[in-house]
Write an enzyme that holds these catalytic residues in place. Structure first.
Site, PDB file in Angstrom:
ATOM      1  N   CYS A  54      67.184  67.258 -34.604  1.00  0.00           N
ATOM      2  CA  CYS A  54      68.146  66.385 -33.908  1.00  0.00           C
ATOM      3  C   CYS A  54      69.227  67.122 -33.129  1.00  0.00           C
ATOM      4  CB  CYS A  54      68.813  65.432 -34.898  1.00  0.00           C
ATOM      5  SG  CYS A  54      67.720  64.147 -35.495  1.00  0.00           S
ATOM      6  N   HIS A 109      75.125  63.386 -33.118  1.00  0.00           N
ATOM      7  CA  HIS A 109      74.604  64.556 -33.827  1.00  0.00           C
ATOM      8  C   HIS A 109      75.129  65.878 -33.294  1.00  0.00           C
ATOM      9  CE1 HIS A 109      71.406  63.117 -36.641  1.00  0.00           C
ATOM     10  NE2 HIS A 109      71.552  62.018 -35.906  1.00  0.00           N
TER      11      HIS A 109
END
Length: 111
Positions: A54, A109
């Site tokens: 991610c 993220h």
């Protein structure tokens, strides 16, 4: 409002986890809003993910800088990974410098 601003295109970038443009979906399932957006926009069908985790993947996507140079080579929820440096501009910051209103919504993220 500036006439130049009115003629510029709008940007809407959708990034959906676990979405595959060619996945098998029953014919009875329809996505009218998504189909309308796709028919009026641009779809990127030939792309590669250099780091399929991610944080580094998103950092590369939003900055254009390879994960090696962002320092984000693992997810940010680990003690050995810092946040994205404010010295590395994102596409949102670059567009904002050109007079666009920008916002990131959903998963980030990067911090």
């Amino acid at each position: 409002m500036d006439d130049h601003r009115d003629k510029r295109p709008n940007f809407l970038i959708l990034c959906m986890d676990q979405w595959d443009a060619r996945m098998d979906v029953p014919e009875a399932v329809e996505f009218p809003a998504l189909q309308r957006l796709e028919s009026q926009g641009v779809s990127l069908d030939n792309h590669y993910c250099t780091v399929p985790i991610c944080t580094p993947s998103r950092a590369t996507m939003w900055t254009g800088v390879h994960a090696k140079y962002t320092g984000l080579w693992d997810n940010t929820n680990f003690a050995w990974i810092d946040e994205l440096s404010p010295d590395i501009p994102t596409i949102g910051q670059m567009l904002r410098e050109q007079g666009y209103y920008t916002a990131f919504k959903g998963k980030w993220h990067l911090s």
